[in-house]
Write a protein that holds these residues in place. Structure first.
Motif, PDB file in Angstrom:
ATOM      1  N   LYS A  38      -1.389  -3.249  -5.817  1.00 53.20           N
ATOM      2  CA  LYS A  38      -1.860  -3.667  -4.813  1.00 53.20           C
ATOM      3  C   LYS A  38      -1.127  -4.914  -3.867  1.00 53.20           C
ATOM      4  N   SER A  39      -0.622  -4.631  -2.890  1.00 56.00           N
ATOM      5  CA  SER A  39       0.158  -5.235  -2.112  1.00 56.00           C
ATOM      6  C   SER A  39       0.203  -4.923  -0.496  1.00 56.00           C
ATOM      7  N   ASN A  40       0.246  -5.844   0.173  1.00 53.25           N
ATOM      8  CA  ASN A  40       0.593  -5.627   1.679  1.00 53.25           C
ATOM      9  C   ASN A  40       1.988  -5.258   2.096  1.00 53.25           C
ATOM     10  N   LEU A  41       3.009  -5.309   1.102  1.00 54.68           N
ATOM     11  CA  LEU A  41       4.073  -4.457   1.172  1.00 54.68           C
ATOM     12  C   LEU A  41       4.258  -3.060   1.040  1.00 54.68           C
ATOM     13  N   PHE A  42       2.964  -2.551   0.525  1.00 50.02           N
ATOM     14  CA  PHE A  42       2.911  -1.086   0.297  1.00 50.02           C
ATOM     15  C   PHE A  42       1.239  -0.731   0.673  1.00 50.02           C
ATOM     16  N   PRO A  43       1.209  -0.647   1.843  1.00 46.48           N
ATOM     17  CA  PRO A  43      -0.253  -0.381   2.353  1.00 46.48           C
ATOM     18  C   PRO A  43      -1.118   0.690   1.797  1.00 46.48           C
ATOM     19  N   ASN A  47      -1.039   5.103   2.139  1.00 47.01           N
ATOM     20  CA  ASN A  47      -0.979   5.671   0.940  1.00 47.01           C
ATOM     21  C   ASN A  47       0.600   5.539   0.105  1.00 47.01           C
ATOM     22  N   LYS A  48       0.860   4.202   0.385  1.00 42.28           N
ATOM     23  CA  LYS A  48       2.179   3.464  -0.411  1.00 42.28           C
ATOM     24  C   LYS A  48       2.049   2.782  -1.685  1.00 42.28           C
ATOM     25  N   GLN A  49       0.728   2.756  -2.072  1.00 42.93           N
ATOM     26  CA  GLN A  49       0.444   1.975  -3.186  1.00 42.93           C
ATOM     27  C   GLN A  49       1.335   2.482  -4.472  1.00 42.93           C
ATOM     28  N   CYS A  50       1.483   3.926  -4.457  1.00 45.51           N
ATOM     29  CA  CYS A  50       1.984   4.517  -5.939  1.00 45.51           C
ATOM     30  C   CYS A  50       3.394   5.230  -5.373  1.00 45.51           C
ATOM     31  N   SER A  51       4.157   4.931  -4.360  1.00 51.58           N
ATOM     32  CA  SER A  51       5.050   5.414  -3.970  1.00 51.58           C
ATOM     33  C   SER A  51       6.332   4.780  -4.872  1.00 51.58           C
TER      34      SER A  51
END
Length: 159
Positions: A38-43, A47-51
């Protein structure tokens, strides 16, 4: 003499494997580690939160809690069931980075193993106690900001 030669050859072939540490189904305080951040680094909107980059940061942070410098490999799995996990939450703002492990009972993707690099970290994120609200506040360390930007670009190319 032959036994010694075989042992010496094994040490040369895989010296780091002998010193690395693998944590099957890694846990903190009896909770699994969620494979999404959960981060604004991976919005979430992208769909970047599980990248791959997000999972590298989560696994690295877990390894720091084990007094290891970084994660060298990991496996994750979508279980199809809600898990009692810790979700890494990082918020970057003008004041710096705020990080914490938050209790998370709505995720189904967890790490099934994390292998941490050999050696000890001088930046260890010692986990001592939980706050009254259940969170664990941590110092967030992004090991190599340039590498993270490159991984984010790779994730964008794959889309």
């Amino acid at each position: 003499m032959k036994i010694f030669s075989l042992l010496a050859a094994a040490a040369v072939i895989a010296p780091s494997a002998a010193l690395s540490q693998t944590y099957p189904v890694p846990k903190l305080f009896d909770r699994t580690i969620d494979a999404c951040i959960k981060s604004n680094l991976f919005p979430r909107s992208q769909n970047k939160q599980c990248s791959h980059g997000a999972q590298q940061l989560i696994a690295d942070t877990f390894c720091l809690h084990q007094n290891r410098p970084r994660a060298i490999s990991w496996d994750s799995e979508f279980t199809g069931e809600f898990q009692s996990s810790w979700q890494l939450s990082i918020r970057r703002s003008s004041a710096g980075k705020d990080g914490k492990w938050m209790p998370f009972d709505k995720g189904g993707a967890i790490f099934t193993s994390i292998t941490c690099d050999s050696g000890l970290s001088d930046k260890a994120a010692k986990v001592q106690t939980k706050d009254a609200d259940g969170t664990i506040h941590i110092n967030v360390i992004i090991n190599n900001h340039q590498e993270q930007k490159q991984e984010q670009k790779q994730d964008q190319k794959q889309e």
